[in-house]
Design a protein around this motif. Structure first.
Motif, PDB file in Angstrom:
ATOM      1  N   CYS A 140       0.840  -1.200   0.000  1.00  0.00           N
ATOM      2  CA  CYS A 140       0.000   0.000   0.000  1.00  0.00           C
ATOM      3  C   CYS A 140       0.867   1.240   0.000  1.00  0.00           C
ATOM      4  O   CYS A 140       2.048   1.208   0.349  1.00  0.00           O
ATOM      5  CB  CYS A 140      -0.976  -0.001   1.171  1.00  0.00           C
ATOM      6  N   ARG A 141       0.240   2.333  -0.388  1.00  0.00           N
ATOM      7  CA  ARG A 141       0.903   3.634  -0.450  1.00  0.00           C
ATOM      8  C   ARG A 141      -0.005   4.641   0.245  1.00  0.00           C
ATOM      9  O   ARG A 141      -1.138   4.838  -0.171  1.00  0.00           O
ATOM     10  CB  ARG A 141       1.120   4.009  -1.912  1.00  0.00           C
ATOM     11  N   VAL A 142       0.492   5.266   1.309  1.00  0.00           N
ATOM     12  CA  VAL A 142      -0.256   6.308   2.001  1.00  0.00           C
ATOM     13  C   VAL A 142       0.209   7.640   1.425  1.00  0.00           C
ATOM     14  O   VAL A 142       1.344   8.052   1.644  1.00  0.00           O
ATOM     15  CB  VAL A 142      -0.034   6.268   3.529  1.00  0.00           C
ATOM     16  N   GLU A 143      -0.668   8.282   0.669  1.00  0.00           N
ATOM     17  CA  GLU A 143      -0.308   9.541   0.023  1.00  0.00           C
ATOM     18  C   GLU A 143      -0.491  10.729   0.951  1.00  0.00           C
ATOM     19  O   GLU A 143       0.247  11.705   0.875  1.00  0.00           O
ATOM     20  CB  GLU A 143      -1.109   9.718  -1.259  1.00  0.00           C
ATOM     21  N   SER A 144      -1.479  10.662   1.829  1.00  0.00           N
ATOM     22  CA  SER A 144      -1.688  11.725   2.815  1.00  0.00           C
ATOM     23  C   SER A 144      -2.512  11.161   3.962  1.00  0.00           C
ATOM     24  O   SER A 144      -3.231  10.178   3.813  1.00  0.00           O
ATOM     25  CB  SER A 144      -2.405  12.924   2.186  1.00  0.00           C
ATOM     26  N   GLY A 145      -2.375  11.783   5.105  1.00  0.00           N
ATOM     27  CA  GLY A 145      -3.130  11.362   6.273  1.00  0.00           C
ATOM     28  C   GLY A 145      -2.491  10.191   6.999  1.00  0.00           C
ATOM     29  O   GLY A 145      -1.403   9.738   6.664  1.00  0.00           O
TER      30      GLY A 145
END
Length: 184
Positions: free
Chosen positions: A44-49
């Motif tokens: 997964c990739r957390v782009e923001s938050g």
């Protein structure tokens, strides 16, 4: 949507395969059951938050805190044995943090109020266990071992009379940390 609302929104993208390969599912809020979108999730990739991810549907099971970054093989990186089945976005909190912890279920026994991180409730408060709590302000992570180690549980504002009813049977919590990251 206002700029303030946009800044508080998070975005995480889940992938069926390691290294961001295969089908993907983009999520910008809570998702109680991801199995209808992906058959499995291995990166997964957390782009923001900031997000909490769970290895069971409906925000149950083992929980993992994810902040902005790339997790190309999160199962080996974080020691997970199961795929992610649900996720919850953690809203950004500005202001004070307050949580009252109790030694026994149903707000019984010794109690102490926290306004900052506590790396060991036994050393700081002479409490042998924490089995219930009331989160008055902010968002917190509770850990089964001292010094923010072991299994964790995300706590948002509310009363938690019994951790066993939340799927944490036999779980002891020995340290607590505020989620202070802007997560952007």
């Amino acid at each position: 949507m206002s700029n303030t609302s946009m800044n508080m929104r998070g975005k995480i993208t889940f992938y069926e395969e390691k290294n961001f390969q295969g089908r993907s599912y983009e999520c910008m809020n809570d998702c109680p059951d991801m199995t209808s979108y992906l058959s499995r999730c291995q990166s997964c990739r957390v782009e923001s938050g900031c997000f909490m991810v769970y290895d069971r549907s409906n925000y149950m099971g083992n929980q993992y805190f994810m902040r902005r970054g790339e997790y190309s093989d999160y199962m080996s990186m974080m020691g997970m044995r199961e795929n992610i089945k649900s996720c919850r976005m953690i809203p950004m909190h500005r202001g004070q943090f307050r949580m009252k912890i109790y030694e026994k279920e149903n707000f019984g026994g010794q109690s102490n109020e926290l306004m900052d991180d506590c790396d060991n409730i036994q050393e700081r408060y002479r409490m042998s266990d924490c089995q219930s709590c009331n989160v008055m302000d902010g968002h917190w992570l509770m850990y089964e071992q001292a010094h923010f180690r072991g299994k964790m549980m995300y706590m948002r504002p509310g009363e938690y009379k019994n951790f066993r009813e939340m799927g944490m049977s036999g779980q002891r919590f020995m340290s607590m940390r505020r989620i202070t990251d802007s997560c952007n």
